[in-house]
Structures are given as structure tokens and as C-alpha cells.
Scaffold this active site. Structure first.
Site, mmCIF file in Angstrom:
data_model
loop_
_atom_site.group_PDB
_atom_site.id
_atom_site.type_symbol
_atom_site.label_atom_id
_atom_site.label_comp_id
_atom_site.label_asym_id
_atom_site.label_seq_id
_atom_site.Cartn_x
_atom_site.Cartn_y
_atom_site.Cartn_z
ATOM 1 N N TYR A 248 24.662 74.257 37.799
ATOM 2 C CA TYR A 248 25.815 73.377 38.010
ATOM 3 C C TYR A 248 26.657 73.811 39.202
ATOM 4 C CZ TYR A 248 24.907 71.962 33.127
ATOM 5 O OH TYR A 248 24.339 71.525 31.959
ATOM 6 N N HIS B 250 17.355 76.921 30.702
ATOM 7 C CA HIS B 250 17.812 75.554 30.916
ATOM 8 C C HIS B 250 16.697 74.522 30.745
ATOM 9 C CE1 HIS B 250 21.207 73.355 33.315
ATOM 10 N NE2 HIS B 250 20.691 72.579 32.392
#
Length: 277
Positions: free
Chosen positions: A49, A107
Site C-alpha cells: 500500500y 498478502h
């Protein structure tokens, strides 16, 4: 406002967290500080992110003791060799200005990876105290089963897309059977849930927002957490107030009747998804 938690042998995790993607920089810091002021105690970030530093600044600026905030971060799918994972994890801690994370996730599954060594490294990060708990995101059930049952990884959380239009019954049942929580990302379908006529009708019936109906449906389920992204005070507050919404059996039947195969996140590096159940 008090945030309800998932309590288990492994976890003490608030059911409602703040998703931070795609916020970055000062916008992200302001949003996280604001959320913490409103009562959020679960912040979800990730190396990919590019906002862990912004989250870290917010943790400091909030003035709250670090132990009162549940922080989740993640390692990206192309950083899953042992050396890359450790480097990524060290960078995460540095960016967050923290000696540990409460939850550290893989992730996405890797490509051409050494699964055994990856999971061994994940476990060692937990054993060495860098992560209080570990888990995975976007793992289909066969892969999750291999990691838990064959490799014996003490996973506490599986994070996947889950909302009123996407079923995850098999994963959720498995998580419950193995003392894991399921965290729903994109729980509002990137705001598409609020456009579903049936959800809007239920919201009108109760005098609340459609987003609150969609969130309450998730939050009332045992072992389920949700991390909607929200930057404005109004949206953060309304999401938190979803706990006060009361759904009835008719509402749940209507939501159950919605198509459950609408996926909004499926990048080119995604695994072969489980069929909706």
C-alpha cells in the site's frame, strides 16, 4: 464507541478495522488519527500500500499506547523468499515505528515459490516476537489446508474478499474449525454494496445507511472481522455505528438470496479461486 473483538485462544482482534488502501501520505495519517479518535482500534495496512510510514506517524500522533492498537500488515507476493520476507518485515516495523505488529500476513500466494521455506519464515517471525500473530490473505481453501494441516502453521487469520455478494462459506467454516478468524476486505464492494436495491430497501426499512446494513451482516457473524476503507469522519463514524443496527430474519433471508459470485478484486496474479459456496 467500544469496538467488539474476536477473542480466541490466539486472538483479541477488534471486529471492525480501518482499511487504509489506497490512502497514502498526509491523507492516510489524518484518516488513521481521526479513526483512532473515534474509537477504532484495528488498523489494516500492507507493504504494497506504500502507506506504512503514514500509518506509523498516525500511531505516534494519536498518543495512544501502542498496546491498545491492533495493527495488521502484509508482505507482498514477490517478496516471499526467506531473505526478502525478513527484509520486508524489518522495513514494515521501521515504517510503523513499532517493535512488533499484532498480525502479519502473506498478502497473496507466490508464483514459483518455495512454500515450505516461506511458511517456515513466517512462523519464525512469530516465534521471534516480531508478530504477535500470523496469517495469510487470498489463499484458496486447498492451499490454506496444506499450510495448516500439513505444515502445522499456527495461523490466526485468513483475510479474503467477503461481502453480501460473494460467498465464503467453505473458508469460513474451515476457519472456525481451526480457531481462526476470517477478515473481510472490500466488505462494501468498493461502495457497490450500497447500490444493491435489496440492500437499499433493508436500509430504508431500518432508517440506516445501505453500507451499515452490508457491514452489520458481516460483523454479526462469529469469527468475522471487516476492514472497510474510510477517510471521512462521516464514513468512519457510520461504519462504526453499524454495530448498533439490528437485522431481522427477513433481512438475512433477503441477503442470503442475493447472487454470491460477485468478486471485485481479482488481479492477474490471483490464485485459482475456490468456487463460491
Amino acid at each position: 464507541m467500544q469496538n467488539i473483538v474476536i477473542e480466541s485462544r490466539q486472538l483479541n482482534m477488534p471486529k471492525l478495522g480501518l482499511g487504509t488502501w489506497p490512502m497514502v501520505g498526509d491523507e492516510c495519517t489524518r484518516a488513521v488519527v481521526q479513526a483512532l479518535e473515534l474509537g477504532y482500534r484495528h488498523i489494516d495496512t500492507a507493504a504494497a500500500y506504500e502507506n506504512e510510514d503514514a500509518v506509523g506517524r498516525a500511531l505516534v500522533e494519536s498518543g495512544l499506547p501502542r498496546k491498545e492498537i491492533y495493527v495488521t500488515s502484509k508482505v507482498w507476493w514477490d517478496k516471499l523468499t526467506p531473505s526478502d520476507m525478513r527484509r520486508s518485515f524489518d522495513n514494515t516495523l521501521q515504517a510503523l515505528q513499532s517493535e512488533y505488529v499484532d498480525l502479519f500476513l502473506i498478502h497473496w500466494p507466490g508464483k514459483g515459490w518455495d512454500l515450505v521455506r516461506t511458511i517456515e519464515t513466517l512462523i519464525s517471525i512469530k516465534e521471534q516476537g516480531g508478530a504477535r500473530n500470523i496469517g495469510v490473505a487470498n489463499f484458496p481453501l486447498p492451499l490454506l489446508r496444506e499450510v495448516v494441516e500439513v505444515m502445522g502453521a499456527p495461523l490466526a487469520v485468513i483475510q479474503v474478499e467477503y461481502h453480501v455478494s460473494l460467498a465464503q462459506r467453505a473458508l469460513l467454516q474451515y476457519a472456525r474449525e481451526h480457531d481462526m478468524a476470517l477478515t473481510a476486505y472490500s466488505p462494501l464492494m468498493r461502495n457497490k454494496a450500497a447500490e444493491i436495491p435489496a440492500i437499499r430497501r433493508i436500509a430504508e426499512k431500518h432508517g440506516v445507511l445501505p453500507t451499515q446494513i452490508a457491514l452489520k451482516w458481516l460483523l454479526e457473524q462469529p469469527n468475522v472481522a471487516a476492514v472497510p476503507k474510510a477517510s471521512s469522519r462521516a464514513n468512519q463514524s457510520s461504519n462504526l455505528a453499524s454495530f448498533n443496527v439490528q437485522l431481522d430474519d427477513d433481512d438475512r433471508a433477503v441477503i442470503a438470496s442475493l447472487p454470491k459470485d460477485q468478486r471485485v478484486v481479482s488481479p492477474e496474479y490471483a490464485p485459482q479461486w475456490d468456487p463460491p459456496t
